[in-house]
Design an enzyme around this catalytic site. Structure first.
Site, PDB file in Angstrom:
ATOM      1  N   SER A 134       0.809  -1.228   0.000  1.00 57.30           N
ATOM      2  CA  SER A 134       0.000   0.000   0.000  1.00 57.30           C
ATOM      3  C   SER A 134       0.840   1.274   0.000  1.00 57.30           C
ATOM      4  O   SER A 134       0.313   2.341  -0.300  1.00 57.30           O
ATOM      5  CB  SER A 134      -0.931   0.005   1.216  1.00 57.30           C
ATOM      6  OG  SER A 134      -0.195   0.163   2.416  1.00 57.30           O
ATOM      7  N   LYS A 171       0.837   4.722   6.937  1.00 55.75           N
ATOM      8  CA  LYS A 171       0.307   5.554   5.852  1.00 55.75           C
ATOM      9  C   LYS A 171       0.978   6.926   5.928  1.00 55.75           C
ATOM     10  O   LYS A 171       1.720   7.236   6.859  1.00 55.75           O
ATOM     11  CB  LYS A 171      -1.216   5.725   5.970  1.00 55.75           C
ATOM     12  CG  LYS A 171      -2.021   4.432   6.012  1.00 55.75           C
ATOM     13  CD  LYS A 171      -1.992   3.657   4.719  1.00 55.75           C
ATOM     14  CE  LYS A 171      -2.792   2.351   4.833  1.00 55.75           C
ATOM     15  NZ  LYS A 171      -2.634   1.503   3.632  1.00 55.75           N
TER      16      LYS A 171
END
Length: 261
Positions: A79, A148
């Protein structure tokens, strides 16, 4: 009966000093063999105790470093490609935003034996900034840690329009560190990946996204990251393992020591 003078002369001290009787041996004195054996026993016990104390001290120090200074993580998914690859091992600073103190802790049958649900700062160095790559407790399962990039700060208005991220109405210049691999466009009423918002980020919360925009489960799908759920800021790659292709390429030597930006 008369005593023999020569016997008295033989018993007299040679230097004329008064003769003293030898010290009586204590009644509870042990034989020499027993004393030596008894003295050797505590040494073995002390050695084991020293080893045990050293191990306990090492574990406490490692646990303290892990909580307050730096923690290692492994990247299991794609990701954050291209910034972080599957198999990267990274160091996360616990001191980037202040001196941390864990809260809402409980014992668990795992290592480490204590799990904490929140973090507060005893001394704050400054809030997280846009662009920081952070590790945090996943809001939908806090036993898991996610990584993230911060996109929206408290009070920001965030919107995604045809894959373009808008912050307070202006396009975010994220091309240097992101990728979009799917040329298709998804309607926002079906899936929020390509069209999302606008939303306003609440106080003490952050909007985060993966750099691999088309293949990231992030704030577009599950909401915001609270500040007290942030574990720390990703700093550097200390090891990178591919395990694919020729064996000479299993280790990504060019990534070792690379700063995470």
């Amino acid at each position: 009966m008369t005593s023999d003078p020569e016997q008295h002369a033989a018993e007299a001290p040679l230097d004329g000093a008064p003769q003293t009787a030898p010290d009586p041996e204590p009644a509870d004195a042990l034989p020499a063999e027993a004393t030596v054996a008894d003295a050797a026993a505590p040494r073995g016990k002390s050695l084991w105790r020293e080893y045990a104390e050293a191990i306990v001290v090492a574990m406490v120090l490692a646990f303290a470093i892990r909580i307050f200074v730096v923690q290692a993580f492994k990247i299991p998914s794609g990701s954050m490609i291209p910034t972080l690859l599957i198999g990267d091992h990274i160091l996360v600073s616990k001191l980037s935003y202040g001196i941390q103190w864990p809260g809402d802790c409980r014992l668990k049958a795992a290592l480490p034996p204590i799990g904490c649900a929140t973090t507060r700062h005893l001394v704050a160095f400054g809030p997280p900034q846009r662009g920081d790559v952070i590790v945090f407790r996943y809001p939908e399962d806090e036993e898991k840690d996610f990584i993230k990039r911060i996109i929206g700060l408290p009070g920001d208005t965030v919107q995604v329009r045809n894959k373009t991220v808008l912050i307070n109405g202006e396009a975010l210049a994220d091309q240097p560190y992101t990728q979009r691999v799917d040329p298709g466009m998804i309607d926002g009423t079906i899936n929020p990946r390509d069209n999302f918002g606008p939303v306003t980020v609440p106080e003490q919360s952050y909007f985060v996204m993966g750099d691999n925009r088309d293949q990231s489960l992030d704030s577009r799908f599950w909401g915001y990251v609270r500040e007290d759920k942030i574990r720390g800021r990703a700093l550097r790659i200390y090891w990178s393992w591919s395990g694919q292709g020729a064996w000479q390429d299993w280790v990504r030597w060019d990534r070792i020591g690379k700063a995470i930006r």
